[in-house]
Motif scaffolding. Structure first.
Motif, PDB file in Angstrom:
ATOM      1  N   MET A  97      33.199  15.148  59.755  1.00  0.00           N
ATOM      2  CA  MET A  97      32.277  15.947  60.563  1.00  0.00           C
ATOM      3  C   MET A  97      31.325  16.672  59.623  1.00  0.00           C
ATOM      4  SD  MET A  97      33.177  18.604  63.524  1.00  0.00           S
ATOM      5  CE  MET A  97      31.940  19.346  64.524  1.00  0.00           C
ATOM      6  N   ILE A  98      30.043  16.670  59.971  1.00  0.00           N
ATOM      7  CA  ILE A  98      29.065  17.369  59.142  1.00  0.00           C
ATOM      8  C   ILE A  98      28.387  18.464  59.953  1.00  0.00           C
ATOM      9  CG2 ILE A  98      28.647  15.410  57.620  1.00  0.00           C
ATOM     10  CD1 ILE A  98      26.024  14.958  59.111  1.00  0.00           C
ATOM     11  N   THR A  99      27.964  19.480  59.257  1.00  0.00           N
ATOM     12  CA  THR A  99      27.247  20.595  59.874  1.00  0.00           C
ATOM     13  C   THR A  99      25.765  20.419  59.581  1.00  0.00           C
ATOM     14  OG1 THR A  99      29.145  22.008  59.421  1.00  0.00           O
ATOM     15  CG2 THR A  99      27.074  23.106  59.969  1.00  0.00           C
ATOM     16  N   LEU A 100      24.957  20.559  60.605  1.00  0.00           N
ATOM     17  CA  LEU A 100      23.513  20.448  60.422  1.00  0.00           C
ATOM     18  C   LEU A 100      23.002  21.641  59.630  1.00  0.00           C
ATOM     19  CD1 LEU A 100      22.371  19.295  63.965  1.00  0.00           C
ATOM     20  CD2 LEU A 100      22.693  17.900  61.937  1.00  0.00           C
ATOM     21  N   LEU A 101      22.037  21.388  58.780  1.00  0.00           N
ATOM     22  CA  LEU A 101      21.440  22.449  57.973  1.00  0.00           C
ATOM     23  C   LEU A 101      20.340  23.176  58.727  1.00  0.00           C
ATOM     24  CD1 LEU A 101      21.197  20.455  54.645  1.00  0.00           C
ATOM     25  CD2 LEU A 101      22.926  22.122  55.295  1.00  0.00           C
ATOM     26  N   PHE A 102      19.959  22.645  59.867  1.00  0.00           N
ATOM     27  CA  PHE A 102      18.929  23.262  60.688  1.00  0.00           C
ATOM     28  C   PHE A 102      19.601  23.734  61.962  1.00  0.00           C
ATOM     29  CE2 PHE A 102      18.387  18.890  59.412  1.00  0.00           C
ATOM     30  CZ  PHE A 102      18.870  18.169  60.485  1.00  0.00           C
ATOM     31  N   HIS A 103      19.091  24.778  62.536  1.00  0.00           N
ATOM     32  CA  HIS A 103      19.769  25.454  63.633  1.00  0.00           C
ATOM     33  C   HIS A 103      19.363  24.901  64.998  1.00  0.00           C
ATOM     34  CE1 HIS A 103      21.407  28.149  60.700  1.00  0.00           C
ATOM     35  NE2 HIS A 103      20.181  28.355  60.223  1.00  0.00           N
ATOM     36  N   VAL A 104      19.827  23.684  65.279  1.00  0.00           N
ATOM     37  CA  VAL A 104      19.629  23.063  66.586  1.00  0.00           C
ATOM     38  C   VAL A 104      20.898  22.287  66.927  1.00  0.00           C
ATOM     39  CG1 VAL A 104      17.129  22.825  66.343  1.00  0.00           C
ATOM     40  CG2 VAL A 104      18.601  20.960  65.624  1.00  0.00           C
ATOM     41  N   ARG A 105      21.038  21.956  68.189  1.00  0.00           N
ATOM     42  CA  ARG A 105      22.147  21.085  68.594  1.00  0.00           C
ATOM     43  C   ARG A 105      21.866  19.685  68.071  1.00  0.00           C
ATOM     44  NH1 ARG A 105      22.122  21.631  74.763  1.00  0.00           N
ATOM     45  NH2 ARG A 105      22.327  19.433  74.396  1.00  0.00           N
ATOM     46  N   PRO A 106      22.894  18.926  67.718  1.00  0.00           N
ATOM     47  CA  PRO A 106      22.679  17.558  67.231  1.00  0.00           C
ATOM     48  C   PRO A 106      21.864  16.693  68.194  1.00  0.00           C
ATOM     49  CG  PRO A 106      24.914  18.229  66.778  1.00  0.00           C
ATOM     50  CD  PRO A 106      24.303  19.320  67.614  1.00  0.00           C
ATOM     51  N   SER A 107      22.028  16.909  69.485  1.00  0.00           N
ATOM     52  CA  SER A 107      21.278  16.106  70.450  1.00  0.00           C
ATOM     53  C   SER A 107      19.785  16.431  70.448  1.00  0.00           C
ATOM     54  CB  SER A 107      21.852  16.289  71.858  1.00  0.00           C
ATOM     55  OG  SER A 107      21.792  17.646  72.240  1.00  0.00           O
ATOM     56  N   ASP A 108      19.390  17.509  69.764  1.00  0.00           N
ATOM     57  CA  ASP A 108      17.974  17.878  69.666  1.00  0.00           C
ATOM     58  C   ASP A 108      17.324  17.394  68.368  1.00  0.00           C
ATOM     59  OD1 ASP A 108      17.910  19.090  72.139  1.00  0.00           O
ATOM     60  OD2 ASP A 108      18.488  21.052  71.360  1.00  0.00           O
ATOM     61  N   VAL A 109      17.965  16.441  67.706  1.00  0.00           N
ATOM     62  CA  VAL A 109      17.444  15.854  66.471  1.00  0.00           C
ATOM     63  C   VAL A 109      17.033  14.421  66.765  1.00  0.00           C
ATOM     64  CG1 VAL A 109      17.999  15.178  64.103  1.00  0.00           C
ATOM     65  CG2 VAL A 109      18.933  17.302  65.041  1.00  0.00           C
ATOM     66  N   TRP A 110      15.781  14.114  66.521  1.00  0.00           N
ATOM     67  CA  TRP A 110      15.284  12.743  66.672  1.00  0.00           C
ATOM     68  C   TRP A 110      15.203  12.115  65.293  1.00  0.00           C
ATOM     69  CZ3 TRP A 110      10.769  14.963  69.866  1.00  0.00           C
ATOM     70  CH2 TRP A 110      11.126  15.023  71.216  1.00  0.00           C
ATOM     71  N   ILE A 111      15.819  10.958  65.119  1.00  0.00           N
ATOM     72  CA  ILE A 111      15.703  10.230  63.856  1.00  0.00           C
ATOM     73  C   ILE A 111      14.473   9.341  63.973  1.00  0.00           C
ATOM     74  CG2 ILE A 111      16.753   8.560  62.306  1.00  0.00           C
ATOM     75  CD1 ILE A 111      19.479   9.622  63.223  1.00  0.00           C
ATOM     76  N   LEU A 112      13.502   9.563  63.104  1.00  0.00           N
ATOM     77  CA  LEU A 112      12.236   8.842  63.158  1.00  0.00           C
ATOM     78  C   LEU A 112      12.220   7.639  62.231  1.00  0.00           C
ATOM     79  CD1 LEU A 112       9.860  11.935  63.059  1.00  0.00           C
ATOM     80  CD2 LEU A 112      10.780  10.771  65.074  1.00  0.00           C
ATOM     81  N   SER A 113      12.887   7.773  61.085  1.00  0.00           N
ATOM     82  CA  SER A 113      12.852   6.715  60.090  1.00  0.00           C
ATOM     83  C   SER A 113      14.011   6.921  59.127  1.00  0.00           C
ATOM     84  CB  SER A 113      11.520   6.766  59.341  1.00  0.00           C
ATOM     85  OG  SER A 113      11.418   5.731  58.421  1.00  0.00           O
ATOM     86  N   SER A 114      14.432   5.848  58.454  1.00  0.00           N
ATOM     87  CA  SER A 114      15.485   5.975  57.447  1.00  0.00           C
ATOM     88  C   SER A 114      15.243   4.992  56.317  1.00  0.00           C
ATOM     89  CB  SER A 114      16.855   5.730  58.080  1.00  0.00           C
ATOM     90  OG  SER A 114      16.985   4.382  58.464  1.00  0.00           O
ATOM     91  N   LEU A 115      15.736   5.352  55.140  1.00  0.00           N
ATOM     92  CA  LEU A 115      15.630   4.495  53.966  1.00  0.00           C
ATOM     93  C   LEU A 115      16.645   4.972  52.938  1.00  0.00           C
ATOM     94  CD1 LEU A 115      14.092   2.242  52.395  1.00  0.00           C
ATOM     95  CD2 LEU A 115      12.613   4.044  51.520  1.00  0.00           C
ATOM     96  N   ASN A 116      17.543   4.089  52.563  1.00  0.00           N
ATOM     97  CA  ASN A 116      18.528   4.363  51.505  1.00  0.00           C
ATOM     98  C   ASN A 116      19.271   5.687  51.698  1.00  0.00           C
ATOM     99  OD1 ASN A 116      17.685   1.991  50.322  1.00  0.00           O
ATOM    100  ND2 ASN A 116      16.292   2.999  48.906  1.00  0.00           N
ATOM    101  N   GLY A 117      19.669   5.992  52.907  1.00  0.00           N
ATOM    102  CA  GLY A 117      20.425   7.210  53.174  1.00  0.00           C
ATOM    103  C   GLY A 117      19.586   8.423  53.516  1.00  0.00           C
ATOM    104  N   LEU A 118      18.280   8.368  53.266  1.00  0.00           N
ATOM    105  CA  LEU A 118      17.394   9.478  53.655  1.00  0.00           C
ATOM    106  C   LEU A 118      16.940   9.269  55.087  1.00  0.00           C
ATOM    107  CD1 LEU A 118      15.009   9.930  50.611  1.00  0.00           C
ATOM    108  CD2 LEU A 118      16.905  11.391  51.288  1.00  0.00           C
ATOM    109  N   LEU A 119      16.867  10.347  55.831  1.00  0.00           N
ATOM    110  CA  LEU A 119      16.389  10.281  57.209  1.00  0.00           C
ATOM    111  C   LEU A 119      15.173  11.175  57.361  1.00  0.00           C
ATOM    112  CD1 LEU A 119      19.793  10.760  59.061  1.00  0.00           C
ATOM    113  CD2 LEU A 119      18.633   8.615  58.609  1.00  0.00           C
ATOM    114  N   CYS A 120      14.178  10.685  58.059  1.00  0.00           N
ATOM    115  CA  CYS A 120      13.066  11.528  58.473  1.00  0.00           C
ATOM    116  C   CYS A 120      13.377  11.903  59.913  1.00  0.00           C
ATOM    117  CB  CYS A 120      11.745  10.783  58.368  1.00  0.00           C
ATOM    118  SG  CYS A 120      10.339  11.818  58.826  1.00  0.00           S
ATOM    119  N   VAL A 121      13.547  13.183  60.176  1.00  0.00           N
ATOM    120  CA  VAL A 121      13.933  13.639  61.507  1.00  0.00           C
ATOM    121  C   VAL A 121      12.905  14.620  62.047  1.00  0.00           C
ATOM    122  CG1 VAL A 121      16.405  13.315  61.085  1.00  0.00           C
ATOM    123  CG2 VAL A 121      15.389  15.535  60.657  1.00  0.00           C
TER     124      VAL A 121
END
Length: 170
Positions: A97-121
């Motif tokens: 289980m991981i804790t988000l570093l930003f203060h929102v619910r996980p369902s309020d995070v949109w993943i826009l792009s990914s590359l080699n483990g990095l995510l643009c959200v």
């Protein structure tokens, strides 16, 4: 199934035919080995295929076959929590289980792009864009205070890439 048989059986003049493979063999042995783009196209064959290909079991089978190494991970974002799971061959249901570093619910995070483990959200409530590495629990805000709402979810596209000097770019 008719569409697939049409692809498998040639309409040539020869009487050579492939044996009937059956849906179970196709779903368990052939589709999981196809590249993601082909699997995406296979979802359009019918409701049964869409249901099967969208299942957690199929996703895990596909990941197992696509893994080039045992170090690949899957990020699962639910309504209230995030988990990182291994995609190794054993697939013991080992989740961290991981804790988000930003203060929102996980369902309020949109993943826009990914590359080699990095995510643009993008954060749904503020439309801030972040580069996030969930494995090392690090993120960088790439939007500024003047850019509230600059990302439009239905009209903008974001991609990550590596440039000629081996730098990550958005």
């Amino acid at each position: 199934m008719k569409k697939l048989k049409g692809c498998l059986y040639s309409a040539s003049e020869s009487n050579t035919k492939l044996p009937d493979l059956g849906p179970d063999l196709i779903m368990s042995e052939i589709l999981p080995r196809l590249p993601a783009k082909c699997v995406g196209r296979a979802k359009k064959v019918g409701k049964e295929w869409l249901s099967c290909i969208s299942s957690k079991e199929f996703v895990m089978m596909h990941c197992r076959h696509m893994c080039k190494g045992s170090r690949q991970k899957i990020l699962s974002i639910g309504q209230e929590s995030c988990f990182i799971s291994s995609t190794g061959v054993d697939l013991v249901d080992e989740k961290t289980m991981i804790t988000l570093l930003f203060h929102v619910r996980p369902s309020d995070v949109w993943i826009l792009s990914s590359l080699n483990g990095l995510l643009c959200v993008c954060l749904r409530n503020t439309f801030e864009m972040l580069i996030w590495n969930p494995l090392i629990r690090s993120c960088i805000n790439i939007s500024d205070s003047k850019s509230y709402g600059f990302f439009k979810i239905y009209s903008d596209v974001v991609g990550l890439y590596i440039d000629s000097s081996n730098d990550y770019r958005v």
